[in-house]
Motif scaffolding. Structure first.
Motif, PDB file in Angstrom:
ATOM      1  N   HIS A  41       0.859  -1.192   0.000  1.00 46.49           N
ATOM      2  CA  HIS A  41       0.000   0.000   0.000  1.00 46.49           C
ATOM      3  C   HIS A  41       0.892   1.239   0.000  1.00 46.49           C
ATOM      4  CE1 HIS A  41      -3.616  -2.340   0.836  1.00 46.49           C
ATOM      5  NE2 HIS A  41      -2.881  -3.029   1.698  1.00 46.49           N
ATOM      6  N   ALA A  42       0.461   2.292  -0.650  1.00 48.12           N
ATOM      7  CA  ALA A  42       1.244   3.527  -0.758  1.00 48.12           C
ATOM      8  C   ALA A  42       1.163   4.384   0.501  1.00 48.12           C
ATOM      9  CB  ALA A  42       0.769   4.336  -1.959  1.00 48.12           C
ATOM     10  N   THR A  43       0.391   3.947   1.485  1.00 49.11           N
ATOM     11  CA  THR A  43       0.162   4.791   2.664  1.00 49.11           C
ATOM     12  C   THR A  43       0.327   4.032   3.979  1.00 49.11           C
ATOM     13  OG1 THR A  43      -2.212   4.339   2.530  1.00 49.11           O
ATOM     14  CG2 THR A  43      -1.421   6.331   1.430  1.00 49.11           C
ATOM     15  N   ALA A  44       1.135   2.983   3.986  1.00 46.32           N
ATOM     16  CA  ALA A  44       1.349   2.219   5.216  1.00 46.32           C
ATOM     17  C   ALA A  44       2.809   1.766   5.268  1.00 46.32           C
ATOM     18  CB  ALA A  44       0.408   1.025   5.282  1.00 46.32           C
ATOM     19  N   GLY A  45       3.253   1.377   6.447  1.00 44.84           N
ATOM     20  CA  GLY A  45       4.627   0.922   6.610  1.00 44.84           C
ATOM     21  C   GLY A  45       4.723  -0.187   7.639  1.00 44.84           C
ATOM     22  N   ILE A  46       5.910  -0.766   7.722  1.00 44.76           N
ATOM     23  CA  ILE A  46       6.204  -1.821   8.692  1.00 44.76           C
ATOM     24  C   ILE A  46       7.327  -1.311   9.598  1.00 44.76           C
ATOM     25  CG2 ILE A  46       7.052  -4.179   9.019  1.00 44.76           C
ATOM     26  CD1 ILE A  46       4.299  -4.109   7.707  1.00 44.76           C
ATOM     27  N   ALA A  47       7.124  -1.416  10.899  1.00 43.17           N
ATOM     28  CA  ALA A  47       8.132  -0.967  11.861  1.00 43.17           C
ATOM     29  C   ALA A  47       8.419  -2.086  12.853  1.00 43.17           C
ATOM     30  CB  ALA A  47       7.651   0.274  12.615  1.00 43.17           C
ATOM     31  N   ILE A  48       9.651  -2.142  13.308  1.00 41.30           N
ATOM     32  CA  ILE A  48      10.015  -3.042  14.395  1.00 41.30           C
ATOM     33  C   ILE A  48      10.288  -2.149  15.596  1.00 41.30           C
ATOM     34  CG2 ILE A  48      11.687  -4.727  15.229  1.00 41.30           C
ATOM     35  CD1 ILE A  48      12.010  -5.669  12.345  1.00 41.30           C
ATOM     36  N   LEU A  49       9.463  -2.310  16.629  1.00 39.29           N
ATOM     37  CA  LEU A  49       9.585  -1.465  17.809  1.00 39.29           C
ATOM     38  C   LEU A  49       8.965  -2.156  19.005  1.00 39.29           C
ATOM     39  CD1 LEU A  49       6.969   1.362  17.958  1.00 39.29           C
ATOM     40  CD2 LEU A  49       6.891  -0.340  16.178  1.00 39.29           C
ATOM     41  N   GLU A  50       9.212  -1.615  20.179  1.00 36.03           N
ATOM     42  CA  GLU A  50       8.571  -2.092  21.396  1.00 36.03           C
ATOM     43  C   GLU A  50       7.124  -1.613  21.400  1.00 36.03           C
ATOM     44  OE1 GLU A  50       9.090  -1.788  26.253  1.00 36.03           O
ATOM     45  OE2 GLU A  50      10.370  -0.591  24.950  1.00 36.03           O
ATOM     46  N   THR A  51       6.219  -2.492  21.803  1.00 35.34           N
ATOM     47  CA  THR A  51       4.818  -2.102  21.937  1.00 35.34           C
ATOM     48  C   THR A  51       4.376  -2.325  23.380  1.00 35.34           C
ATOM     49  OG1 THR A  51       4.063  -4.309  21.301  1.00 35.34           O
ATOM     50  CG2 THR A  51       4.246  -2.679  19.541  1.00 35.34           C
TER      51      THR A  51
END
Length: 136
Positions: A41-51
Motif C-alpha cells: 500500500h502507498a500509505t502504510a509501513g512496517i516498523a520493528i519497535l517495542e509495543t
C-alpha cells in the motif's frame, strides 16, 4: 519461497497494529531463513519497535509532529491531511526482514513487528509474509 497474504483491519484512525504473533505463526514450521514482511500500500509501513509500553503511541505522536494532518500537502484527495499518508512510507518503510532460526523469529526481547497506518480513508490492509529458506 513460501508466501501468503494476511488481511488486517486498522480502522479509521492512526494506528500501530502488532503483527508479531501472525509472523511467528507463519515462520514456525519453516526452519531457518528470512521472514520478509511487506505491505503493498502507498500509505502504510512496517516498523520493528517495542509495543505496550507507550512506544507505539510515541511513534504515532512523532509521525504526527513530522507529518501534520493539515492542508499543506499537494496530494489532497480524501480526508484532510491525507497527503501525509503518502509521505509516511519514506520514513517508515513498507517492509522489514527478520531472521528466523529453527522456526523462531530472531527478534530482540522487546521487539515487535508492526503495521503502521496513518490513512483513515482505508481501514483494510493486506500484509504479505514471505519466507526465504537459507541455503545450507
Amino acid at each position: 519461497m513460501d508466501t501468503e497474504i494476511r488481511h488486517c483491519r486498522t480502522g479509521d484512525a492512526d494506528s500501530v497494529l502488532d503483527l508479531t504473533d501472525d509472523c511467528a505463526a507463519f515462520a514456525s514450521s519453516r526452519g531457518s531463513g528470512l521472514l520478509h514482511v511487506f505491505v503493498p500500500h502507498a500509505t502504510a509501513g512496517i516498523a520493528i519497535l517495542e509495543t505496550g509500553a507507550g512506544s507505539d503511541d510515541d511513534l504515532l505522536a512523532a509521525l504526527s509532529d513530522l507529518l501534520p494532518a493539515d492542508d499543506r500537502w499537494r496530494h489532497q484527495h480524501g480526508s484532510r491531511g491525507h497527503g501525509r499518508s503518502h509521505v509516511m512510507p519514506a520514513l517508515v518503510a513498507p517492509y522489514a526482514t527478520v531472521p528466523v532460526l529453527d522456526g523462531q523469529l530472531a527478534l530482540g526481547r522487546w521487539q515487535s513487528i508492526c503495521l503502521v497506518d496513518l490513512n483513515a480513508d482505508n481501514g483494510e490492509r493486506d500484509v504479505r509474509l514471505s519466507f526465504l529458506v537459507s541455503a545450507r
